[in-house]
Design a protein around this motif. Structure first.
Motif, short mmCIF file in Angstrom:
data_model
loop_
_atom_site.label_atom_id
_atom_site.label_comp_id
_atom_site.label_asym_id
_atom_site.label_seq_id
_atom_site.Cartn_x
_atom_site.Cartn_y
_atom_site.Cartn_z
N LEU A 68 0.83 -1.21 0.00
CA LEU A 68 0.00 0.00 0.00
C LEU A 68 0.86 1.26 0.00
CD1 LEU A 68 -2.83 -1.03 2.50
CD2 LEU A 68 -2.92 -1.00 0.00
N GLN A 69 1.89 1.27 0.84
CA GLN A 69 2.78 2.43 0.91
C GLN A 69 3.80 2.45 -0.24
OE1 GLN A 69 4.58 2.55 4.81
NE2 GLN A 69 2.63 2.21 5.88
N GLU A 70 3.97 1.30 -0.89
CA GLU A 70 4.89 1.15 -2.01
C GLU A 70 6.30 1.65 -1.64
OE1 GLU A 70 3.34 2.74 -5.61
OE2 GLU A 70 1.65 1.34 -5.67
N ARG A 71 6.79 1.12 -0.54
CA ARG A 71 8.16 1.40 -0.11
C ARG A 71 8.64 0.25 0.78
NH1 ARG A 71 8.66 3.40 5.19
NH2 ARG A 71 6.66 3.70 6.27
N TRP A 72 9.96 0.18 0.94
CA TRP A 72 10.53 -0.84 1.83
C TRP A 72 10.31 -0.42 3.28
CZ3 TRP A 72 12.02 -5.42 0.06
CH2 TRP A 72 12.40 -5.53 -1.27
N VAL A 73 9.90 -1.39 4.12
CA VAL A 73 9.72 -1.12 5.54
C VAL A 73 10.46 -2.19 6.34
CG1 VAL A 73 7.50 0.03 5.24
CG2 VAL A 73 7.57 -2.43 5.65
N ARG A 74 10.95 -1.78 7.50
CA ARG A 74 11.66 -2.71 8.37
C ARG A 74 10.67 -3.50 9.22
NH1 ARG A 74 16.69 -1.26 12.49
NH2 ARG A 74 16.53 -3.16 13.79
N ASP A 75 10.92 -4.82 9.36
CA ASP A 75 10.09 -5.71 10.17
C ASP A 75 8.62 -5.56 9.78
OD1 ASP A 75 12.37 -6.60 11.47
OD2 ASP A 75 12.23 -5.04 13.00
N PHE A 76 8.33 -5.74 8.54
CA PHE A 76 6.98 -5.64 7.99
C PHE A 76 6.04 -6.64 8.65
CE2 PHE A 76 4.11 -7.31 4.58
CZ PHE A 76 3.28 -6.20 4.48
N ASP A 77 4.82 -6.16 9.00
CA ASP A 77 3.79 -7.03 9.59
C ASP A 77 2.76 -7.33 8.49
OD1 ASP A 77 1.87 -8.38 10.99
OD2 ASP A 77 1.26 -6.65 12.23
N PRO A 78 2.75 -8.55 7.92
CA PRO A 78 1.82 -8.82 6.83
C PRO A 78 0.35 -8.80 7.26
CG PRO A 78 2.89 -10.85 7.58
CD PRO A 78 3.58 -9.72 8.27
N PHE A 79 0.09 -8.99 8.56
CA PHE A 79 -1.28 -9.00 9.05
C PHE A 79 -1.85 -7.60 9.20
CE2 PHE A 79 0.85 -12.85 10.59
CZ PHE A 79 0.00 -13.82 10.05
N SER A 80 -0.99 -6.59 9.04
CA SER A 80 -1.48 -5.21 9.14
C SER A 80 -2.06 -4.71 7.83
CB SER A 80 -0.34 -4.27 9.57
OG SER A 80 0.67 -4.21 8.56
N VAL A 81 -1.88 -5.48 6.77
CA VAL A 81 -2.36 -5.07 5.45
C VAL A 81 -3.79 -5.56 5.27
CG1 VAL A 81 -2.02 -5.28 2.98
CG2 VAL A 81 -0.04 -5.14 4.52
N ARG A 82 -4.69 -4.67 4.99
CA ARG A 82 -6.12 -5.02 4.80
C ARG A 82 -6.57 -4.55 3.43
NH1 ARG A 82 -4.92 -7.72 8.39
NH2 ARG A 82 -5.82 -7.96 10.46
#
Length: 290
Positions: free
Chosen positions: A276-290
């Motif tokens: 959604l943010q279309e950028r690299w993030v540290r320690d990404f939480d896949p369950f936060s994406v809806r």
């Protein structure tokens, strides 16, 4: 040393990097004997001829039928594809990470397959503990044999520090057999997931001689702390025809990271692409994406 051959019977799927052949059905020829008149001369009527595909039947008199049994269609096939990717190593800092293809939101928990071409085709990215899926397929009259699996190393350098990319959250799947190529010992061994069968290839081989399919997982064991470029080569025989299937070439090598080193600990910080943010993030939480 005697040859050890394993007959495998199970189900699987088709993948790219495949080898196989499919001969077509044979056809038959019908021709008519020339008709003669009472004086022994040939009739002016031309001799009929036809190709027969299927039932060997013909209607008419004085016909000669040559019928050949159609050959069974071969399903013999072996294919390779990247399998069970979890993390990869980028030989640069997080702000230097290249932009990956975006992926659908429902693939947030696992999008390594969506990135397969990108991960293996981008300079500076090396797969951690790489795994390649090997699939065998055969029809009722086919014989498919895996004779050997080899890894050729084109280049090896010290890994140093870098950035960890993660694209799978959760466990991967186990295939029917595990094949491990040790690049230091130049030795290849296999073992079954559901039995005590083990062997060294060669002389052992894996074969599929009945209709169905089977799969195996190819892993690479290399001295730790290094980045490698090379190729995986699988020598096969399909219905007595030898072939070699390869992942990785000198122009586009297969890249892997051989193990833990300082600055590249898979248990350390990891980066993933936020769809959604279309950028690299540290320690990404896949369950936060809806």
């Amino acid at each position: 040393m005697s040859m050890l051959t394993l007959a495998l019977f199970a189900c699987g799927s088709r993948e790219p990097h495949a080898s196989g052949s499919t001969p077509g059905p044979a056809s038959s020829t019908i021709s008519a004997e020339p008709r003669t008149t009472n004086d022994g001369k040939a009739s002016a009527s031309p001799s009929p001829s036809a190709l027969v595909n299927g039932d060997c039947n013909v209607i008419g008199d004085n016909n000669r039928l040559v019928c050949m049994t159609p050959l069974p269609q071969s399903r013999g096939r072996v294919s390779l594809a990247i399998h069970n990717v979890v993390t990869a190593f980028f030989s640069g800092t997080p702000d230097q990470l290249p932009t990956p293809p975006n992926y659908p939101l429902d693939a947030a928990q696992g999008h390594c397959d969506d990135w397969s071409e990108w991960l293996t085709g981008t300079d500076g990215i090396y797969l951690f503990d790489p795994s390649v899926g090997l699939t065998l397929e055969a029809g009722s009259d086919d014989l498919v044999v895996i004779k050997r699996v080899d890894v050729e190393v084109f280049r090896r350098v010290s890994a140093g520090s870098g950035t960890i990319i993660k694209c799978l959250y959760g466990g991967g799947s186990n295939l029917g057999y595990s094949i491990t190529v040790d690049t230091l010992k130049t030795e290849t061994r296999f073992e079954a997931f559901d039995s005590d069968e083990t062997g060294r290839m060669p002389p052992a081989s894996i074969s599929l001689g009945n209709a169905g399919s089977e799969s195996a997982d190819i892993g690479i064991s290399s001295p730790p702390g290094n980045l490698y470029e090379g190729s995986i080569k699988v020598s096969v025989i399909i219905n007595n025809k030898p072939d070699v299937i390869t992942i990785g070439t000198a122009q586009r090598p297969f890249r892997w990271h051989s193990g833990l080193v300082s600055g590249a600990d898979p248990d350390g910080p990891k980066y993933d692409w936020h769809p959604l943010q279309e950028r690299w993030v540290r320690d990404f939480d896949p369950f936060s994406v809806r």
